[in-house]
Design a protein around this motif. Sequence first.
Motif, mmCIF file in Angstrom:
data_model
loop_
_atom_site.group_PDB
_atom_site.id
_atom_site.type_symbol
_atom_site.label_atom_id
_atom_site.label_comp_id
_atom_site.label_asym_id
_atom_site.label_seq_id
_atom_site.Cartn_x
_atom_site.Cartn_y
_atom_site.Cartn_z
ATOM 1 N N UNK A 294 0.869 -1.172 0.000
ATOM 2 C CA UNK A 294 0.000 0.000 0.000
ATOM 3 C C UNK A 294 0.907 1.222 0.000
ATOM 4 N N UNK A 295 0.848 1.978 -1.100
ATOM 5 C CA UNK A 295 1.722 3.153 -1.277
ATOM 6 C C UNK A 295 0.875 4.405 -1.091
ATOM 7 N N UNK A 296 1.342 5.331 -0.298
ATOM 8 C CA UNK A 296 0.471 6.416 0.161
ATOM 9 C C UNK A 296 0.683 7.759 -0.511
ATOM 10 N N UNK A 297 1.611 7.863 -1.446
ATOM 11 C CA UNK A 297 1.904 9.181 -2.005
ATOM 12 C C UNK A 297 0.725 9.727 -2.802
ATOM 13 N N UNK A 298 0.230 8.951 -3.763
ATOM 14 C CA UNK A 298 -0.913 9.425 -4.531
ATOM 15 C C UNK A 298 -2.195 9.391 -3.701
ATOM 16 N N UNK A 299 -2.143 8.692 -2.566
ATOM 17 C CA UNK A 299 -3.293 8.652 -1.675
ATOM 18 C C UNK A 299 -3.337 9.863 -0.747
ATOM 19 N N UNK A 300 -2.155 10.381 -0.332
ATOM 20 C CA UNK A 300 -2.168 11.484 0.624
ATOM 21 C C UNK A 300 -1.022 12.452 0.516
ATOM 22 N N UNK A 301 -0.048 12.139 -0.338
ATOM 23 C CA UNK A 301 1.051 13.058 -0.580
ATOM 24 C C UNK A 301 1.918 13.315 0.638
ATOM 25 N N UNK A 322 -4.440 -8.005 4.226
ATOM 26 C CA UNK A 322 -3.414 -9.030 4.057
ATOM 27 C C UNK A 322 -2.300 -8.616 3.115
ATOM 28 N N UNK A 323 -2.147 -7.307 2.897
ATOM 29 C CA UNK A 323 -1.065 -6.802 2.056
ATOM 30 C C UNK A 323 0.191 -6.690 2.912
ATOM 31 N N UNK A 324 1.301 -7.270 2.489
ATOM 32 C CA UNK A 324 2.448 -7.434 3.396
ATOM 33 C C UNK A 324 3.258 -6.181 3.683
ATOM 34 N N UNK A 325 3.114 -5.117 2.873
ATOM 35 C CA UNK A 325 3.946 -3.928 3.084
ATOM 36 C C UNK A 325 3.130 -2.644 2.976
ATOM 37 N N UNK A 326 3.662 -1.606 3.656
ATOM 38 C CA UNK A 326 3.152 -0.241 3.491
ATOM 39 C C UNK A 326 4.350 0.665 3.279
ATOM 40 N N UNK A 327 4.246 1.553 2.289
ATOM 41 C CA UNK A 327 5.363 2.431 1.938
ATOM 42 C C UNK A 327 5.070 3.860 2.382
ATOM 43 N N UNK A 328 6.031 4.441 3.101
ATOM 44 C CA UNK A 328 5.945 5.826 3.555
ATOM 45 C C UNK A 328 6.816 6.660 2.631
ATOM 46 N N UNK A 504 4.908 -6.409 -14.327
ATOM 47 C CA UNK A 504 5.582 -7.191 -13.295
ATOM 48 C C UNK A 504 6.435 -6.288 -12.419
ATOM 49 N N UNK A 505 6.327 -6.485 -11.097
ATOM 50 C CA UNK A 505 7.120 -5.726 -10.146
ATOM 51 C C UNK A 505 7.271 -6.537 -8.871
ATOM 52 N N UNK A 506 8.502 -6.696 -8.394
ATOM 53 C CA UNK A 506 8.738 -7.467 -7.184
ATOM 54 C C UNK A 506 8.119 -6.854 -5.949
ATOM 55 N N UNK A 507 7.982 -5.540 -5.927
ATOM 56 C CA UNK A 507 7.150 -4.824 -4.968
ATOM 57 C C UNK A 507 6.077 -4.134 -5.798
ATOM 58 N N UNK A 508 4.876 -4.709 -5.827
ATOM 59 C CA UNK A 508 3.789 -4.119 -6.617
ATOM 60 C C UNK A 508 3.067 -3.109 -5.735
ATOM 61 N N UNK A 509 3.326 -1.825 -5.994
ATOM 62 C CA UNK A 509 2.823 -0.765 -5.135
ATOM 63 C C UNK A 509 1.483 -0.251 -5.638
ATOM 64 N N UNK A 510 0.444 -0.504 -4.835
ATOM 65 C CA UNK A 510 -0.891 -0.020 -5.162
ATOM 66 C C UNK A 510 -0.984 1.454 -4.780
ATOM 67 N N UNK A 511 -1.428 2.274 -5.729
ATOM 68 C CA UNK A 511 -1.340 3.721 -5.583
ATOM 69 C C UNK A 511 -2.659 4.384 -5.213
ATOM 70 N N UNK A 512 -3.666 3.598 -4.825
ATOM 71 C CA UNK A 512 -4.974 4.170 -4.537
ATOM 72 C C UNK A 512 -5.162 4.556 -3.083
ATOM 73 N N UNK A 513 -6.351 5.031 -2.784
ATOM 74 C CA UNK A 513 -6.748 5.332 -1.415
ATOM 75 C C UNK A 513 -7.588 4.184 -0.880
ATOM 76 N N UNK A 514 -7.593 3.963 0.441
ATOM 77 C CA UNK A 514 -8.479 2.939 0.980
ATOM 78 C C UNK A 514 -9.935 3.143 0.556
#
Length: 633
Positions: A294-301, A322-328, A504-514
Amino acid sequence: MAVPIRTAAAALCAGLVATLLTTVPARAGQREHTWTVSGPGRTATHAPHARISLDDTTGTVSLSVTRDRRTVIEPSPVGIVTEQADLSKDLSFLHRKDRLVDERYRTKSGKRLERRALMNETRLSFATPTGARLDLVVRASADGVAYRYVLPAGLGDVLAETSAFRLPQDATAWLSTYRVDNEGQFAQYTAATAPTGDYSPQALFATDGGYTLLAESDLTGTYSGARLAHDQGTGTYRIKLADDRVRTTGPLATPWRAMVTGDLATVTRSTFTDDLAPASKVPDPGWIRPGTVLWTWLAGGRTAGQSLTAQKAYVDYAAERGWPYEAVDAGWYFKSDEWDTTDPNWQTNSWMPDLVDHARAKGVGIIVWIHQRDLDTPEERAQWLPTLERWGVKGVKIDFMNSEAQSMLQWYDAILAETAAHHLMVDFHGSTIPKGMQRTWPQVMTLEGVAGEEKRTNTAAHLTTLPFTRNIIGSMDFTPGAFQRVGLRPNSDAAETGLAVVYESGLQMYAGTPQSYDERPLARDFYDQLPAAWDDTRLLAGHPGQEAVLARRDGDRWFLGGVYAGTARTAEVPLTIGAGRWLVETIRDGTGGLVQDRQVLRGGETLDIDVTDNGGFAGIACRWTPGISTCHR
């Protein structure tokens, strides 16, 4: 683990046969001047063939590539110029050496985990009249041809290459104007009509010999990054180095100039640039774990990046899914009370350890963004990397390198070794592209080097070209899933869902908001199922700039993703994922949002899906038996 060359009788025989078949006998009174190298194995008759020629009058060397007796690359100049020698002309042939390269290795991410690099290699040695030496090393496999220069010590700095690729002028070309961050869009031309200028070295061409992607491999700080220089009206694309002078201190092996070639399915599935790269330098890679993020930049900058409360909420959502990572991303350490790093206790001013502890308790790993300028020196890296490891951070997203000059490549060499030593996975942004890096340094899970989701000017044609250009080279951090960016992306919701498989990406970063995921439960639940490492990859249907449908296997399930450019249609997709009966669940665009369909098909039958304008789909296929009603687990 690599299999030693020439240790098996079969390998020895194959090498001897290759030598006998590829050496052209010299005519009486004339030196040997033409050599052929082709891929080994049963498919050799259909594999690409490299033909190397020495002009006895000028002493120049050229290389051409054919496949199925059709032209892939026309005779193209080969050579390099150093301070002490011009190794592009006046060359005479000395000797030839052949070997079979047969290596098996396992990766942590990519198109498939288990790999075999099987290539014939020929080393041709030349000399100038003054005795300067040049070895041209050529490799050929079932899906590519590559060459590199090997120089002895004492020839001084490299000033230029005379290397070039000559394509048939009418070859269709998909090119991206060169940018230091590799974030240009791909556009379609012919080889000759492309405007004069510099282009990304990852260029795709279609000829009567199939498709060919130009690429590099094994690029390190011993050399300089390349781009393609083109003059409109010709089919020639010259190698232009990022540096006017490449510093050398001893013997030199340049990066591989690679040509991935075959039909479109072969090129798309190829791992040739990884196969050319050195083996892993990480002795125990057990700590490297690909996953969705879960990547938060496009979700909250930046605002979200400055807020511990917001970040804990994102961690909680990732844990729930159940997503294994969160990116700050940016903002977490650029605060108004900026740290005094001369204070030995400066790290205690950060709330990051609190977030990492909160995430660990929830089963979520934290990945943090950091600017390259804060890791630029050994002293800065000695501050940051051990600290992040001690906090329990799982990975770093390093941004704004924006260069492929030798000095920056030397920085890559340093940061790659040090992140591995501190057990930190890596996502590079504003960066080079993989070029074999992920085989040698498997903690590199993904790189940007792409006009990704952040861009507001992407086209559907660009999105359908990336699987056949940038993403062939290695993992690509496009950051799909930004459903909240309606009007800022060129595709539909179903296509956006499918991008997580198509790319394909070894860390597939989802760019949306919850909120955007909860408003699209079918897409959210599909993301819950997605792995980030694959056992196999297949192209089901595709044409650059028009459509791309890929299937990626995880265990006994195939995940499907399709993206299209143009008007609405009923897409017809061959389900070439194996014999037998399959339950296929697909997500498509409906009149009121995403809808799901289920049907049972036999392998090889056609999957028909209604696609909207610039639309697409996502899906899962699993073995069907009576009583099985869903592929979800």
